[in-house]
Motif scaffolding. Structure first.
Motif, mmCIF file in Angstrom:
data_model
loop_
_atom_site.group_PDB
_atom_site.id
_atom_site.type_symbol
_atom_site.label_atom_id
_atom_site.label_comp_id
_atom_site.label_asym_id
_atom_site.label_seq_id
_atom_site.Cartn_x
_atom_site.Cartn_y
_atom_site.Cartn_z
ATOM 1 N N SER A 1 34.082 38.499 33.000
ATOM 2 C CA SER A 1 34.800 39.553 33.734
ATOM 3 C C SER A 1 34.017 39.985 34.962
ATOM 4 O O SER A 1 34.606 40.233 36.019
ATOM 5 N N SER A 2 32.683 40.094 34.823
ATOM 6 C CA SER A 2 31.939 40.527 36.008
ATOM 7 C C SER A 2 31.942 39.425 37.070
ATOM 8 O O SER A 2 32.153 39.704 38.252
ATOM 9 N N THR A 3 31.751 38.172 36.669
ATOM 10 C CA THR A 3 31.800 37.076 37.657
ATOM 11 C C THR A 3 33.158 37.099 38.368
ATOM 12 O O THR A 3 33.234 37.020 39.600
ATOM 13 N N ALA A 4 34.225 37.222 37.589
ATOM 14 C CA ALA A 4 35.577 37.191 38.166
ATOM 15 C C ALA A 4 35.790 38.389 39.082
ATOM 16 O O ALA A 4 36.360 38.252 40.179
ATOM 17 N N TRP A 5 35.331 39.557 38.647
ATOM 18 C CA TRP A 5 35.543 40.751 39.481
ATOM 19 C C TRP A 5 34.807 40.619 40.814
ATOM 20 O O TRP A 5 35.384 40.855 41.883
ATOM 21 N N PHE A 6 33.511 40.236 40.743
ATOM 22 C CA PHE A 6 32.716 40.177 41.981
ATOM 23 C C PHE A 6 33.237 39.094 42.926
ATOM 24 O O PHE A 6 33.115 39.227 44.138
ATOM 25 N N LEU A 7 33.823 38.036 42.382
ATOM 26 C CA LEU A 7 34.371 36.981 43.250
ATOM 27 C C LEU A 7 35.747 37.366 43.799
ATOM 28 O O LEU A 7 36.009 37.265 45.002
ATOM 29 N N ALA A 8 36.625 37.804 42.887
ATOM 30 C CA ALA A 8 38.015 38.060 43.299
ATOM 31 C C ALA A 8 38.072 39.239 44.267
ATOM 32 O O ALA A 8 38.836 39.209 45.238
ATOM 33 N N SER A 9 37.232 40.253 44.027
ATOM 34 C CA SER A 9 37.290 41.415 44.924
ATOM 35 C C SER A 9 36.726 41.066 46.298
ATOM 36 O O SER A 9 36.832 41.843 47.234
ATOM 37 N N ARG A 10 36.115 39.888 46.428
ATOM 38 C CA ARG A 10 35.675 39.431 47.761
ATOM 39 C C ARG A 10 36.583 38.329 48.286
ATOM 40 O O ARG A 10 36.191 37.533 49.138
ATOM 41 N N GLY A 11 37.763 38.256 47.734
ATOM 42 C CA GLY A 11 38.793 37.397 48.329
ATOM 43 C C GLY A 11 38.929 36.016 47.738
ATOM 44 O O GLY A 11 39.753 35.229 48.203
ATOM 45 N N MET A 12 38.124 35.671 46.735
ATOM 46 C CA MET A 12 38.258 34.332 46.150
ATOM 47 C C MET A 12 39.444 34.293 45.180
ATOM 48 O O MET A 12 39.770 35.286 44.532
ATOM 49 N N ILE B 1 26.223 48.495 37.032
ATOM 50 C CA ILE B 1 27.186 47.415 37.292
ATOM 51 C C ILE B 1 28.595 47.873 36.899
ATOM 52 O O ILE B 1 29.570 47.555 37.575
ATOM 53 N N LEU B 2 28.669 48.666 35.808
ATOM 54 C CA LEU B 2 29.988 49.212 35.442
ATOM 55 C C LEU B 2 30.532 50.035 36.607
ATOM 56 O O LEU B 2 31.722 49.957 36.952
ATOM 57 N N GLU B 3 29.645 50.825 37.217
ATOM 58 C CA GLU B 3 30.058 51.651 38.366
ATOM 59 C C GLU B 3 30.525 50.761 39.522
ATOM 60 O O GLU B 3 31.580 50.982 40.114
ATOM 61 N N ALA B 4 29.739 49.708 39.804
ATOM 62 C CA ALA B 4 30.109 48.797 40.909
ATOM 63 C C ALA B 4 31.471 48.159 40.657
ATOM 64 O O ALA B 4 32.246 47.920 41.581
ATOM 65 N N MET B 5 31.771 47.895 39.378
ATOM 66 C CA MET B 5 33.057 47.259 39.034
ATOM 67 C C MET B 5 34.188 48.281 38.919
ATOM 68 O O MET B 5 35.327 47.910 38.620
ATOM 69 N N GLY B 6 33.848 49.560 39.093
ATOM 70 C CA GLY B 6 34.874 50.603 38.941
ATOM 71 C C GLY B 6 35.271 50.812 37.493
ATOM 72 O O GLY B 6 36.386 51.255 37.201
ATOM 73 N N GLY C 1 26.647 37.784 36.083
ATOM 74 C CA GLY C 1 27.896 37.579 36.829
ATOM 75 C C GLY C 1 27.788 38.110 38.247
ATOM 76 O O GLY C 1 28.254 37.469 39.205
ATOM 77 N N GLU C 2 27.134 39.259 38.386
ATOM 78 C CA GLU C 2 26.959 39.838 39.729
ATOM 79 C C GLU C 2 26.123 38.895 40.597
ATOM 80 O O GLU C 2 26.465 38.599 41.745
ATOM 81 N N MET C 3 25.019 38.391 40.007
ATOM 82 C CA MET C 3 24.140 37.486 40.772
ATOM 83 C C MET C 3 24.857 36.183 41.119
ATOM 84 O O MET C 3 24.861 35.740 42.261
ATOM 85 N N LEU C 4 25.446 35.571 40.084
ATOM 86 C CA LEU C 4 26.068 34.261 40.272
ATOM 87 C C LEU C 4 27.149 34.304 41.350
ATOM 88 O O LEU C 4 27.266 33.375 42.155
#
Ligand SMILES: Cc1cc2nc3c(=O)[nH]c(=O)nc-3n(C[C@H](O)[C@H](O)[C@H](O)COP(=O)(O)OP(=O)(O)OC[C@H]3O[C@@H](n4cnc5c(N)ncnc54)[C@H](O)[C@@H]3O)c2cc1C
Length: 411
Positions: free
Chosen positions: A19-30, A57-62, A315-318
């Motif tokens: 979920s974190s990998t997907a969130w950090f990627l999708a929220s940047r347009g991927m 990280i929970l905060e960063a993901m909203g 996930g955030e790093m990757l």
């Protein structure tokens, strides 16, 4: 082999790492397609504690507000009891000037936490397909990973194509295995039993670890009146609990007077579930066209219990390295090798600390000695708990002067 592109990135697994990998990627347009074999809410055998730094990280993901609104327990620190009966407490708020994102850790049922995180991945723009089991990886003519093969309940297979694939599919990851990266660790070979109780006496807002000569028991409030109870024992005990998990669990508590008293008025409200052995690792965390994260990359032992943080942070790093790779028309592997190096730098000292603690847990005299020192040195106890809380660099605990104090005989 698949020539069709169904997404920029396929993420296999929708736990904290996926979920974190997907969130950090999708929220940047991927364009991200996340596949999970389960239908959420799904459970995961876990002690359900999140370190103070996980909140960043929970905060960063909203997700932080939703996690708290769902009734997560706030934990001010940890108590560790040695086989000798001596114990120490460390607090998240006061470790030598090191400060966490929060002064408390959180704890919440995984059924709730993981659903919130998966919803955040959706909100970030990821497409999520539940009930979708990945059974293999697709590869191009050069052997590079080019997608994932899924199978339905009738065994019908279909290939989905992507520019990159992420294995976030937990322990016994099919992605790590198909990439030939998985390395099962023989030590420490432990199994865990977990159940939830209400009305355990004497809980006072810290996570507790009760180490015994035979293993250990963890206790943590997880919100909404529930207490998570986990018993972790060497895998050699597996034969004693085959078909009799509940009896084994209850006897473990009954046989120990300090626990028996506290469970006298308690009520078990979820069945005893088992998992393990769980120590695993990978040779490296990538292969051409793919990377692994979270438990799919490594997990050691629940004692220092930050697998959720490692999964979220991984996930955030990757995601940063994947974005770099995806920036070229043909995704390059150099960012994936950089990810592998970054993981070692980020988590290497923690891995060493985990191994030290994992050893002490298996050697009662060593545990007794370390707990005795920490019970007298609250500054060191806070430092240790801060490292377990992911905001004190583990190297601080591993300083030779501290190790000498903790391990020197005759204290
Ligand atoms: C007994 C025990 C206690 C623990 N206690 C704690 C604790 O208190 N705090 C803490 O931080 N950590 C704890 N951990 C560790 C923590 O549970 C894990 O580190 C964390 O869940 C890792 O997250 P993940 O996303 O990598 O994997 P997971 O949470 O396991 O998620 C993997 C996902 O992949 C899906 N999946 C698997 N295979 C496939 C497939 N073939 N196709 C499609 N989907 C698939 C699964 O359905 C699942 O949803 C504990 C672990 C154990 C064993």
């Amino acid at each position: 082999m698949t020539g069709r592109l169904d997404a920029d990135v396929i993420v296999v697994g929708g736990g904290p790492a996926g979920s974190s990998t997907a969130w950090f990627l999708a929220s940047r347009g991927m364009d991200v397609l996340l596949l999970d074999r389960a239908r959420f809410p799904r459970d995961k055998v876990c002690s359900e504690y999140l370190s103070p730094q996980a909140s960043r990280i929970l905060e960063a993901m909203g997700a932080l507000k939703s996690v708290e609104a769902a009734g997560a327990a706030q934990l001010s620190g940890m108590m560790v009891r040695a086989p000798s009966g001596e114990s120490f407490r460390g607090h998240f708020a006061g470790a030598h000037g090191f400060k966490g994102f929060r002064d408390t850790g959180l704890a919440l049922r995984r059924t709730i936490l993981d659903s919130i995180l998966l919803d955040r991945a959706r909100a970030g723009g990821a497409r999520v397909r539940e009930d979708t089991r990945v059974v293999d990886l697709a590869r191009d003519a050069h052997g590079r990973v080019s997608g994932a093969v899924i199978a339905d309940s009738d065994g019908r297979r279909a290939a989905l194509g992507a520019r990159l694939v992420v294995g976030a599919d937990g322990l016994r990851s099919i992605v790590s295995r198909r990439l030939g990266l998985a390395r099962r660790s023989r030590w420490p070979s432990r199994i865990a039993l977990v159940a939830h109780y209400t009305d355990v006496a004497g809980m006072d807002g810290v996570g507790e670890m009760h180490v015994d000569t035979q293993g250990y028991l963890g206790l943590a409030p997880v919100g909404n009146g529930l207490i998570n109870v986990a018993v972790v024992v060497p895998v050699s005990r597996a034969k004693d609990l085959a078909g009799a998990r509940s009896e084994f669990f209850e006897e473990w508590i009954d046989d120990r007077p300090h626990l028996r008293e506290r469970f006298a008025g308690a009520r078990q409200v979820t069945p005893v579930r088992a998992t393990g052995p769980f120590a695993s690792a990978v040779r490296r965390a990538w292969a051409p066209g793919a990377a692994v994260v979270g438990d799919a990359a490594d997990f050691f032992d629940p004692f220092t219990g930050e697998g959720i943080y490692t999964a979220l942070r991984g996930g955030e790093m990757l995601s940063g390295y994947l974005l770099e790779s995806l920036a070229s028309p043909r995704p390059g592997d150099a960012p994936l090798t950089a990810y592998d190096r970054a993981r070692r730098e980020e988590f290497g000292a923690k891995w060493r600390l985990e191994r030290l603690v994992g050893t002490a847990v298996g050697f009662p005299r060593m545990m007794n000695r370390a707990v005795r020192v920490l019970s007298r040195r609250t500054d060191l106890a806070d430092l240790f708990v801060g490292a377990a809380g992911d905001f004190v660099p583990p190297g601080e605990v591993l300083r030779l002067s501290n190790l000498g104090l903790l391990l020197a005989p005759g204290r």
